[in-house]
Design a protein around this motif. Sequence first.
Motif, PDB file in Angstrom:
ATOM      1  N   ALA A  39       0.815  -1.115   0.067  1.00  0.00           N
ATOM      2  CA  ALA A  39      -0.015   0.055   0.042  1.00  0.00           C
ATOM      3  C   ALA A  39       0.642   1.466   0.064  1.00  0.00           C
ATOM      4  O   ALA A  39       0.621   2.431   0.644  1.00  0.00           O
ATOM      5  N   ILE A 138      -2.480   3.199  -6.582  1.00  0.00           N
ATOM      6  CA  ILE A 138      -2.107   2.716  -5.056  1.00  0.00           C
ATOM      7  C   ILE A 138      -0.923   1.591  -5.527  1.00  0.00           C
ATOM      8  O   ILE A 138      -1.309   0.791  -6.171  1.00  0.00           O
ATOM      9  N   GLU A 140       0.089  -1.314  -4.583  1.00  0.00           N
ATOM     10  CA  GLU A 140      -0.406  -2.505  -3.677  1.00  0.00           C
ATOM     11  C   GLU A 140       0.703  -3.097  -3.175  1.00  0.00           C
ATOM     12  O   GLU A 140       0.823  -3.322  -2.060  1.00  0.00           O
ATOM     13  N   THR A 175      -2.831  -0.661  -8.590  1.00  0.00           N
ATOM     14  CA  THR A 175      -4.380  -0.328  -8.772  1.00  0.00           C
ATOM     15  C   THR A 175      -4.551   1.321  -8.695  1.00  0.00           C
ATOM     16  O   THR A 175      -4.260   1.928  -7.853  1.00  0.00           O
TER      17      THR A 175
END
Lengths: 431, 458
Positions: A39, A138, A140, A175
């Motif tokens: 994140a 983001i 991930e 994403t």
Amino acid sequence: MMNKQEIIEYSINALLRAGADKATGILGYSEKHELNAHAGTMDLFRTTYNIGLNLACIIAQKKGSMVINKVDAKGIDEAAKGVVAMAQSSQPDEANDIAETQPHNSFSHGPEKPDRQLMFSRLQEFLAYSAKAYPKTIIEEVNFSFTKRHSILANSNDVLMSSMHGMYDFSVMFTSKDGVNTSSFNYTYFQDTHLDKPLHQCGSVDRLLRQSAEQIHTHPLPRNFTGKVVFTPDSLSSIIGTAMSFISDVPLITGTSLYKDKLGTAIADSRLTLHAAPHSPLLPAGPDFTSDGYQTEDVTVIDKGVLSSYLLSLYGSRKTGLERAKNGGSNWIVDAGNQSFDEMIGSIDEGLLLCRFSGGNPSDNGDFSGVAKNSYYIRDGKIQFPVSETMVNGNIAAMLHAICGITSQRVMTGYTLFPWVCFDGMQVTGK
Amino acid sequence: MKYDLKRFREEFKQYTELRVQENRNIQVSVVNGTIMGNTRASISGVSARVFNNGYWGFASHPLVNDVEIRKVIATAADNASFLSKRLSNSPIKLPSRPIQTENDFATSRGHISQGDIIEILREIDDFVVTNCPKISSRIVVMHQLDMEKSLITSDGSLAYSIIPRALIYVILTVEKDGVPYELAESYGGFGEFEDRFSQPEDIYPGILEQYNHLVYKSEGIYAAAGIKDCILDADLAGILAHEAIGHTTEADGVLGGSIASEYLGKPVASPLVTLVDFANHAMGDLCPVPVFVDDEGTEATDVTIIEKGILTNYMHNKESAHHFGAALTGNARAYGFSDEPLIRMRNTAFLPGESTLDDMIASIDDGYYLMKSSNGQADSTSEFMFGVVLGYEIKRGKLGNAIKDTTISGVAFDVLKTVSMISHDMAWSCSGMCGKKQSIPVGMGGPAIKCNVNIGGK
């Protein structure tokens, strides 16, 4: 305590002492240093060591094998007895054999140790860059590692080869999101022996991050069509990988291969030339020897559309009576074409730029279908918009013959060097 | 290798997990009657993970002795310190639900030899040759994985387990008009080979059924492309539960931008739909991949992800449970000794409904009954794609022709809103490995589900 060469020599002797007619051992050591981010935040640092000793033997044409990671004399002796017992309980197969005598050889590629501080700085730089350049994206997950791998292979025909690779690997998954609107995830990866450039400038990283941010808002395909689909260097991997799976051991031995009896014949448009080139200077070094004990050589698998080599192991070769491949299939290179990317897109009245393919395994007859992810609709020679819920159907054999363009630009990931390739006659359907 | 880890507690200066693990694999493959694979593997080692001011350090080594264990703990602590000295997270106290437990499911029958396994596979191969006359190629593969773990954590967990899985895959091919058609099926699941296949002939009826379906498929038709009323049988319902919903509701995926982050507490499916990630037992029976304690030492509990159509929970590790202020679920699992725990599903399944499969088929005028999937992928948007390798058309309430291989796709949170009937029975599968940095065995299952889905054709 034995050193690595003593371990492999002890292993071969232990197998022969236990009753093997022929013996092979592959000893692998790896040391990995890996930074991880989740994140968008760097949060985990890993250091792992691994050992694997693969022991194989043949007795009266019967084969057994075992992998262990306890490599002291006691562990090897026990495993050798176990492998011999396994071989004795198997069935004879005259295709079982080991590589014949070759000159001893050793190879070394890449750095011996990681620059941990540089790894940290490069990853910190990447996370800061992506947060600033693509604020709705983001990150991930990132796995960023340096691995030193040392492999030694020996057999009872006096084959002895040693290979050391030091390599940085980077993979990222991301994403983009704007409220309830979310892009499809995407990912990319590369490997190299150095960290000379910022990570986002390597492979496809920055292009795919930019596209992800564009793909928050997608549109349905305006209409179904049968026509041109441009595979990117990223999505081309899935097609090449699938086509190559048809020329490996099992489908050729069982006779279910789409390319059975096709050696020396045209299986693709004459513009396609594909190499498996572990020694090409265009990519970081690949495997120096095959798992069955042969020093690798570069091979052209498809030469101007003609299938010029299968990817058969020693066993597959003896089983089918066909030639053994000069390597196991890695470091894939597609020769550049003569069209620029802009010329390719500009020549398409209606089509799809397919950036990621989420597809089912193809049928034995080569039919496949799947979802076009992170992809764009092309109309009147221009990329129009990212599409939602769009499927692509085709047949591997037919599409290789239907290549209608290959770009001069290529992308190097460390594993592959691929251009953009345009295929005609593909069925594209929206929801 | 059961290892007494308690004496290393004094080495723990921060939050620490220490795990000794051995994975044992057996694989035998028979290709057209020839033994092509005859292997065993035993890979073991020790790992430690340390949490320091919001950063994790991990280290592992294949040698398991007191010296290496102490080194591994120290290296993991150094790695966490490497990050915490250069970055500035806020320190947090991880939540905790420790447990002390032993769960040893190794066979009590005594292990049979590799030669005996080969003989059993050859018997199965002979059965195929004798009873499946149209077969042009056949592959029979046996694969067993035993995962043995000893775990201790600084917050008080102490656990030991052996969790085995044994499978036989039968892959059949027939040719029709020169075109090969393939259908693969797996048999077995939780338990060691000796427990799962004490009577190998138990799988023969399944092989005959598999063969008959394959012959029908070779004579079948292409599905008509478009959105259709479909019945997803247990195999496809399971992969829908796992790939399309499960992965979007793993808390790390939620933090990574999955669409499920927008839907907690909101309707995402028909009220008929309840979806659970079971820890170790479901409806009174042991699950195919039972997890009693996860690799962070958390007692594993069931997670109701969707309850009567409402998205109710995500799956968590300790850090994500703290982030979301949620209860611990025990979903942190690692595959090998050198792997760190990741948020993973355990046994993910839709709960059965009240309809019969016959009534569901009778309710469809023009659609498909889809029975087996080859593979599946899903997106952070919950858009999914599954290969379908076995199915039949439904015409005017009755099963018709078999269909050739195809693909289904859709957005799971949309598709689940169209669910109108769910069968009263359910079945599990656990033949594959779920990939997410590491591969790991998972269970998935469900009843048959009637819904609208986009099917690919030709």
